[in-house]
Each structure stands twice: as structure tokens, then as C-alpha cells.
Design a protein around this motif. Structure first.
Motif, PDB file in Angstrom:
ATOM      1  N   GLN A   1      16.366 -37.221 -10.103  1.00 20.87           N
ATOM      2  CA  GLN A   1      16.262 -38.271 -11.111  1.00 20.87           C
ATOM      3  C   GLN A   1      15.948 -39.630 -10.498  1.00 20.87           C
ATOM      4  O   GLN A   1      15.869 -40.620 -11.211  1.00 20.87           O
ATOM      5  CB  GLN A   1      17.535 -38.354 -11.941  1.00 20.87           C
ATOM      6  CG  GLN A   1      17.715 -37.163 -12.840  1.00 20.87           C
ATOM      7  CD  GLN A   1      18.936 -37.291 -13.725  1.00 20.87           C
ATOM      8  OE1 GLN A   1      19.875 -38.013 -13.413  1.00 20.87           O
ATOM      9  NE2 GLN A   1      18.922 -36.582 -14.835  1.00 20.87           N
ATOM     10  N   SER A   2      15.772 -39.677  -9.180  1.00 21.54           N
ATOM     11  CA  SER A   2      15.316 -40.906  -8.562  1.00 21.54           C
ATOM     12  C   SER A   2      13.980 -41.277  -9.200  1.00 21.54           C
ATOM     13  O   SER A   2      13.150 -40.411  -9.459  1.00 21.54           O
ATOM     14  CB  SER A   2      15.156 -40.722  -7.050  1.00 21.54           C
ATOM     15  OG  SER A   2      16.400 -40.443  -6.450  1.00 21.54           O
ATOM     16  N   GLU A   3      13.801 -42.568  -9.485  1.00 25.19           N
ATOM     17  CA  GLU A   3      12.610 -42.994 -10.212  1.00 25.19           C
ATOM     18  C   GLU A   3      11.666 -43.762  -9.299  1.00 25.19           C
ATOM     19  O   GLU A   3      12.103 -44.605  -8.530  1.00 25.19           O
ATOM     20  CB  GLU A   3      12.999 -43.909 -11.378  1.00 25.19           C
ATOM     21  CG  GLU A   3      13.928 -43.268 -12.371  1.00 25.19           C
ATOM     22  CD  GLU A   3      15.256 -43.981 -12.523  1.00 25.19           C
ATOM     23  OE1 GLU A   3      15.861 -43.823 -13.579  1.00 25.19           O
ATOM     24  OE2 GLU A   3      15.685 -44.673 -11.587  1.00 25.19           O
ATOM     25  N   GLU A   4      10.392 -43.485  -9.427  1.00 29.27           N
ATOM     26  CA  GLU A   4       9.374 -44.210  -8.680  1.00 29.27           C
ATOM     27  C   GLU A   4       8.397 -44.812  -9.675  1.00 29.27           C
ATOM     28  O   GLU A   4       7.907 -44.125 -10.571  1.00 29.27           O
ATOM     29  CB  GLU A   4       8.642 -43.276  -7.722  1.00 29.27           C
ATOM     30  CG  GLU A   4       7.631 -43.991  -6.864  1.00 29.27           C
ATOM     31  CD  GLU A   4       6.968 -43.072  -5.845  1.00 29.27           C
ATOM     32  OE1 GLU A   4       6.533 -43.583  -4.819  1.00 29.27           O
ATOM     33  OE2 GLU A   4       6.880 -41.854  -6.091  1.00 29.27           O
ATOM     34  N   LEU A   5       8.133 -46.114  -9.534  1.00 26.83           N
ATOM     35  CA  LEU A   5       7.226 -46.821 -10.432  1.00 26.83           C
ATOM     36  C   LEU A   5       6.171 -47.570  -9.632  1.00 26.83           C
ATOM     37  O   LEU A   5       6.491 -48.170  -8.603  1.00 26.83           O
ATOM     38  CB  LEU A   5       7.998 -47.856 -11.264  1.00 26.83           C
ATOM     39  CG  LEU A   5       9.002 -47.352 -12.280  1.00 26.83           C
ATOM     40  CD1 LEU A   5       9.824 -48.498 -12.825  1.00 26.83           C
ATOM     41  CD2 LEU A   5       8.281 -46.644 -13.406  1.00 26.83           C
ATOM     42  N   PRO A   6       4.936 -47.606 -10.121  1.00 25.93           N
ATOM     43  CA  PRO A   6       3.944 -48.475  -9.489  1.00 25.93           C
ATOM     44  C   PRO A   6       4.430 -49.920  -9.567  1.00 25.93           C
ATOM     45  O   PRO A   6       5.083 -50.315 -10.544  1.00 25.93           O
ATOM     46  CB  PRO A   6       2.685 -48.281 -10.338  1.00 25.93           C
ATOM     47  CG  PRO A   6       2.904 -47.008 -11.094  1.00 25.93           C
ATOM     48  CD  PRO A   6       4.386 -46.873 -11.259  1.00 25.93           C
ATOM     49  N   LEU A   7       4.115 -50.707  -8.563  1.00 25.19           N
ATOM     50  CA  LEU A   7       4.631 -52.070  -8.480  1.00 25.19           C
ATOM     51  C   LEU A   7       4.245 -52.919  -9.691  1.00 25.19           C
ATOM     52  O   LEU A   7       5.053 -53.718 -10.182  1.00 25.19           O
ATOM     53  CB  LEU A   7       4.136 -52.721  -7.187  1.00 25.19           C
ATOM     54  CG  LEU A   7       4.919 -53.907  -6.675  1.00 25.19           C
ATOM     55  CD1 LEU A   7       6.412 -53.627  -6.620  1.00 25.19           C
ATOM     56  CD2 LEU A   7       4.412 -54.316  -5.308  1.00 25.19           C
ATOM     57  N   HIS A   8       3.033 -52.733 -10.227  1.00 23.30           N
ATOM     58  CA  HIS A   8       2.642 -53.525 -11.397  1.00 23.30           C
ATOM     59  C   HIS A   8       3.531 -53.205 -12.603  1.00 23.30           C
ATOM     60  O   HIS A   8       3.808 -54.071 -13.421  1.00 23.30           O
ATOM     61  CB  HIS A   8       1.154 -53.336 -11.737  1.00 23.30           C
ATOM     62  CG  HIS A   8       0.826 -52.012 -12.314  1.00 23.30           C
ATOM     63  ND1 HIS A   8       0.595 -50.882 -11.541  1.00 23.30           N
ATOM     64  CD2 HIS A   8       0.700 -51.618 -13.602  1.00 23.30           C
ATOM     65  CE1 HIS A   8       0.339 -49.867 -12.334  1.00 23.30           C
ATOM     66  NE2 HIS A   8       0.393 -50.273 -13.589  1.00 23.30           N
ATOM     67  N   ARG A   9       4.025 -51.965 -12.701  1.00 25.61           N
ATOM     68  CA  ARG A   9       4.906 -51.620 -13.822  1.00 25.61           C
ATOM     69  C   ARG A   9       6.274 -52.269 -13.668  1.00 25.61           C
ATOM     70  O   ARG A   9       6.911 -52.640 -14.655  1.00 25.61           O
ATOM     71  CB  ARG A   9       5.050 -50.109 -13.955  1.00 25.61           C
ATOM     72  CG  ARG A   9       3.798 -49.453 -14.484  1.00 25.61           C
ATOM     73  CD  ARG A   9       3.982 -47.980 -14.745  1.00 25.61           C
ATOM     74  NE  ARG A   9       2.697 -47.369 -15.038  1.00 25.61           N
ATOM     75  CZ  ARG A   9       2.424 -46.113 -14.801  1.00 25.61           C
ATOM     76  NH1 ARG A   9       3.338 -45.299 -14.282  1.00 25.61           N
ATOM     77  NH2 ARG A   9       1.232 -45.616 -15.080  1.00 25.61           N
ATOM     78  N   VAL A  10       6.718 -52.410 -12.423  1.00 24.08           N
ATOM     79  CA  VAL A  10       7.979 -53.124 -12.175  1.00 24.08           C
ATOM     80  C   VAL A  10       7.848 -54.557 -12.691  1.00 24.08           C
ATOM     81  O   VAL A  10       8.732 -55.077 -13.386  1.00 24.08           O
ATOM     82  CB  VAL A  10       8.332 -53.114 -10.672  1.00 24.08           C
ATOM     83  CG1 VAL A  10       9.543 -53.985 -10.382  1.00 24.08           C
ATOM     84  CG2 VAL A  10       8.556 -51.687 -10.182  1.00 24.08           C
ATOM     85  N   LEU A  11       6.725 -55.199 -12.378  1.00 30.53           N
ATOM     86  CA  LEU A  11       6.503 -56.566 -12.839  1.00 30.53           C
ATOM     87  C   LEU A  11       6.314 -56.619 -14.351  1.00 30.53           C
ATOM     88  O   LEU A  11       6.797 -57.553 -15.014  1.00 30.53           O
ATOM     89  CB  LEU A  11       5.299 -57.173 -12.113  1.00 30.53           C
ATOM     90  CG  LEU A  11       5.502 -57.335 -10.603  1.00 30.53           C
ATOM     91  CD1 LEU A  11       4.210 -57.784  -9.933  1.00 30.53           C
ATOM     92  CD2 LEU A  11       6.646 -58.265 -10.294  1.00 30.53           C
ATOM     93  N   ASP A  12       5.644 -55.616 -14.927  1.00 30.62           N
ATOM     94  CA  ASP A  12       5.502 -55.561 -16.385  1.00 30.62           C
ATOM     95  C   ASP A  12       6.869 -55.452 -17.055  1.00 30.62           C
ATOM     96  O   ASP A  12       7.127 -56.079 -18.086  1.00 30.62           O
ATOM     97  CB  ASP A  12       4.609 -54.393 -16.813  1.00 30.62           C
ATOM     98  CG  ASP A  12       3.144 -54.589 -16.432  1.00 30.62           C
ATOM     99  OD1 ASP A  12       2.756 -55.723 -16.090  1.00 30.62           O
ATOM    100  OD2 ASP A  12       2.400 -53.594 -16.467  1.00 30.62           O
ATOM    101  N   LEU A  13       7.771 -54.664 -16.466  1.00 30.59           N
ATOM    102  CA  LEU A  13       9.132 -54.558 -17.002  1.00 30.59           C
ATOM    103  C   LEU A  13       9.872 -55.884 -16.872  1.00 30.59           C
ATOM    104  O   LEU A  13      10.625 -56.266 -17.776  1.00 30.59           O
ATOM    105  CB  LEU A  13       9.905 -53.442 -16.296  1.00 30.59           C
ATOM    106  CG  LEU A  13       9.519 -52.023 -16.698  1.00 30.59           C
ATOM    107  CD1 LEU A  13      10.150 -51.011 -15.745  1.00 30.59           C
ATOM    108  CD2 LEU A  13       9.920 -51.734 -18.133  1.00 30.59           C
ATOM    109  N   ALA A  14       9.653 -56.607 -15.774  1.00 25.26           N
ATOM    110  CA  ALA A  14      10.279 -57.921 -15.608  1.00 25.26           C
ATOM    111  C   ALA A  14       9.757 -58.895 -16.664  1.00 25.26           C
ATOM    112  O   ALA A  14      10.532 -59.662 -17.251  1.00 25.26           O
ATOM    113  CB  ALA A  14      10.028 -58.457 -14.199  1.00 25.26           C
TER     114      ALA A  14
END
Length: 162
Positions: free
Chosen positions: A64-77
């Protein structure tokens, strides 16, 4: 607990003590670390950066460890910050916490289009869920505010001033 380096996601920058700072779950979480690294979905000749939340069950690293593209991390922010602003400055103006006739909160311009941020009117329980969401956001105000302050400071140091 050391983040594994032998898996498909290749950590480059890590936070190995995340379990101590995981919000209200600090010291009682399966999220043991964060990393920025080379994405597990990289193909020959193409390298992407991803962010990963490393979860550990106590016995092994979790699927269940999650990996996200960096742009999606910023989109979530961006989504989190825009939501916070809406709840602080606008939601209180409406009896239901939003305008049912105009549920769009904002359109955030990105890459020639815009990310539409809106109240989810497709949720059959939105009138009950929105106050619960607003209360949880308020309850976590100090926790989130501390992180947003740090984010604003670091963005300022990078030269991003809006």
C-alpha cells in the motif's frame, strides 16, 4: 527504519523519520518514510521523478506504499491550499457551505488549461459531508498551518512570489 533501496522506486532524497511527524498519526502510523527518487515506471531512455510514501506493517514493507509523479504531489498541494482558502474566506457565506448553483471554487491555470476545483455535488451526502470536512480542516488548522507556512517560506526562497 531505513527505506529500501533495492525496489523499483529508487530513493534519492529521503525522510526516514516520517513516522514521527505524520500529523495526528505521529508515532502511531504505518507511514514510515517519504522519498523523492526515480520512478518505478521509468522506461529505457526516460527518467521521471516520483514521490513515495513508504508504509511498513511492522513485519514488512507494505504494497500500500504510494508512489506519485512529482507534478501530482504539487497538484495536490495546490488543491489543499485552494480548499483551505475557500473554507476560510468563502464557504461561511452560504447556508450549505457552498453555492449549489455555482459549485466551482476556482479554475487554476496550468499548462494551457485549468484545474477546475469544485464542490462535489455528485456526492449524495455533500450537505452532511461538507460540514464534517470543514470541521476536520479547522481542527487540523495548526497542523496544516505549520506545513503551509514552511511551504510558503521555501517557495519564497525559491523565488516564487505569485
Amino acid at each position: 527504519m531505513e527505506i529500501p533501496t533495492n525496489l523499483k522506486h529508487k530513493p534519492v532524497i529521503t525522510v526516514e523519520n516520517y513516522s514521527q511527524i505524520d500529523g495526528r498519526n505521529a508515532y502511531d502510523t504505518d507511514a514510515q518514510g517519504l522519498s523523492l527518487g526515480l520512478a518505478q515506471w521509468n522506461e529505457r531512455g526516460r527518467v521521471d521523478i516520483s514521490a513515495k510514501v513508504w508504509r511498513h506493517t511492522g513485519g514488512k514493507w507494505s504494497r500500500q506504499s504510494e508512489e506519485l509523479p512529482l507534478h501530482r504531489v504539487l497538484d495536490l498541494a495546490i488543491l489543499a491550499c485552494r480548499t483551505q482558502l475557500y473554507m476560510q474566506e468563502t464557504a461561511y457565506r452560504f447556508p450549505r457551505g457552498y453555492d449549489p448553483e455555482h459549485p466551482c471554487i476556482d479554475r487554476v491555470g496550468l499548462q494551457g488549461d485549468a484545474m477546475t476545483v469544485e464542490v462535489c455535488t455528485g456526492n449524495d451526502h455533500i450537505d452532511e459531508d461538507l460540514p464534517l470536512f470543514r470541521d476536520a480542516l479547522a481542527r487540523d488548522g495548526e497542523l496544516l498551518g505549520e506545513r503551509m507556512t514552511q511551504l510558503a517560506r521555501i517557495l519564497g526562497e525559491l523565488g516564487y512570489r505569485g
